[in-house]
Write a protein that holds these residues in place. Structure first.
Motif, PDB file in Angstrom:
ATOM      1  N   HIS A 147       0.692  -1.224   0.235  1.00 55.39           N
ATOM      2  CA  HIS A 147       0.418   0.120   0.295  1.00 55.39           C
ATOM      3  C   HIS A 147       0.724   1.197  -0.023  1.00 55.39           C
ATOM      4  O   HIS A 147       0.894   1.687   1.013  1.00 55.39           O
ATOM      5  N   PRO A 148       1.038   1.881  -0.859  1.00 50.22           N
ATOM      6  CA  PRO A 148       2.477   2.712  -1.478  1.00 50.22           C
ATOM      7  C   PRO A 148       1.467   4.288  -0.693  1.00 50.22           C
ATOM      8  O   PRO A 148       0.449   4.551  -1.426  1.00 50.22           O
ATOM      9  N   GLY A 149       2.033   4.583  -0.359  1.00 46.68           N
ATOM     10  CA  GLY A 149       1.456   6.535  -0.302  1.00 46.68           C
ATOM     11  C   GLY A 149       1.374   7.132  -1.029  1.00 46.68           C
ATOM     12  O   GLY A 149       1.891   6.495  -2.211  1.00 46.68           O
ATOM     13  N   PRO A 150       0.437   8.784  -1.401  1.00 45.26           N
ATOM     14  CA  PRO A 150       0.488   9.701  -2.449  1.00 45.26           C
ATOM     15  C   PRO A 150       1.653   9.652  -2.740  1.00 45.26           C
ATOM     16  O   PRO A 150       1.825   9.462  -4.407  1.00 45.26           O
ATOM     17  N   GLU A 151       2.624   9.927  -2.191  1.00 45.37           N
ATOM     18  CA  GLU A 151       3.929  10.565  -3.114  1.00 45.37           C
ATOM     19  C   GLU A 151       4.628   9.001  -3.783  1.00 45.37           C
ATOM     20  O   GLU A 151       5.031   9.494  -5.233  1.00 45.37           O
ATOM     21  N   LEU A 152       4.070   7.970  -3.576  1.00 49.03           N
ATOM     22  CA  LEU A 152       5.131   6.907  -4.046  1.00 49.03           C
ATOM     23  C   LEU A 152       4.231   6.796  -5.108  1.00 49.03           C
ATOM     24  O   LEU A 152       4.741   6.177  -6.210  1.00 49.03           O
ATOM     25  N   LEU A 153       3.116   6.798  -4.711  1.00 46.91           N
ATOM     26  CA  LEU A 153       1.342   6.139  -6.088  1.00 46.91           C
ATOM     27  C   LEU A 153       2.041   7.435  -6.646  1.00 46.91           C
ATOM     28  O   LEU A 153       2.142   7.606  -8.453  1.00 46.91           O
ATOM     29  N   GLU A 154       1.913   8.824  -6.865  1.00 44.45           N
ATOM     30  CA  GLU A 154       2.680   9.643  -8.220  1.00 44.45           C
ATOM     31  C   GLU A 154       3.819   9.497  -8.841  1.00 44.45           C
ATOM     32  O   GLU A 154       3.777   9.932  -9.705  1.00 44.45           O
TER      33      GLU A 154
END
Length: 181
Positions: A147-154
């Motif tokens: 479950h990557p965080g939002p910055e890693l997803l970006e």
């Protein structure tokens, strides 16, 4: 760091005879894109066609930390911060200097840098099926981050836009750095 931790060698801890790793000096940053370009040639030999993109000096200057080995540098690691974790953006070693423990030394120094600053984990994105990518990091204790965080997803979306997923399947990995992380 307590004595017990210092004496424990994690898989990412470099060998005692590994190269000296240090923070890059400002004048060395301009030399690193050439190291990256040479290292990227190894991907072509492995059948992975990378899109043309080189890290520029401004990106290196903006990084949280750039570690190098060699004088002049023959390898480097670039670290950023994403989602409150240290993020290993890149490790590159010139192909004329591979298989000497330099990548392991750079990884060990990156882990030590992140630990010393209290980051809960070190994250990275990499190719799943390239031997010196995901399999290598997994041998050093990294596991898939579900479950990557939002910055890693970006970060992953940016990699897709840059064409990296067309070069091979990418995965997100992490290494917890502290108990309970």
């Amino acid at each position: 760091m307590d004595d017990e931790r210092q004496s424990h060698r994690s898989p990412a801890t470099p060998r005692a005879d590994a190269a000296d790793v240090r923070r890059a000096e400002p004048g060395e940053l301009r030399l690193l894109p050439a190291v990256e370009l040479a290292a990227d040639a190894l991907f072509a030999r492995a059948g992975v066609a990378l899109p043309e993109q080189l890290t520029d000096v401004a990106e290196l200057e903006a990084a949280a930390c750039v570690l190098v080995t060699g004088r002049p540098p023959v390898g480097f690691a670039r670290l950023d911060v994403l989602d409150g974790n240290a993020h290993l953006e890149q490790v590159s070693v010139h192909p004329g200097h591979v298989r000497r423990g330099l990548g392991t030394a750079l990884l060990g120094a990156a882990v030590a840098w992140a630990r010393a600053r209290g980051f809960p984990a070190l994250t990275l994105t990499t190719f799943e099926d390239v031997a010196w990518n995901a399999p290598w990091y997994r041998r050093h204790g990294f596991t898939d981050l579900q479950h990557p965080g939002p910055e890693l997803l970006e970060q992953r979306r940016a990699e897709v836009r840059a064409g990296l997923d067309g070069a091979g399947r990418r995965v997100v990995l992490h290494l917890p750095l502290h108990p309970g992380a």
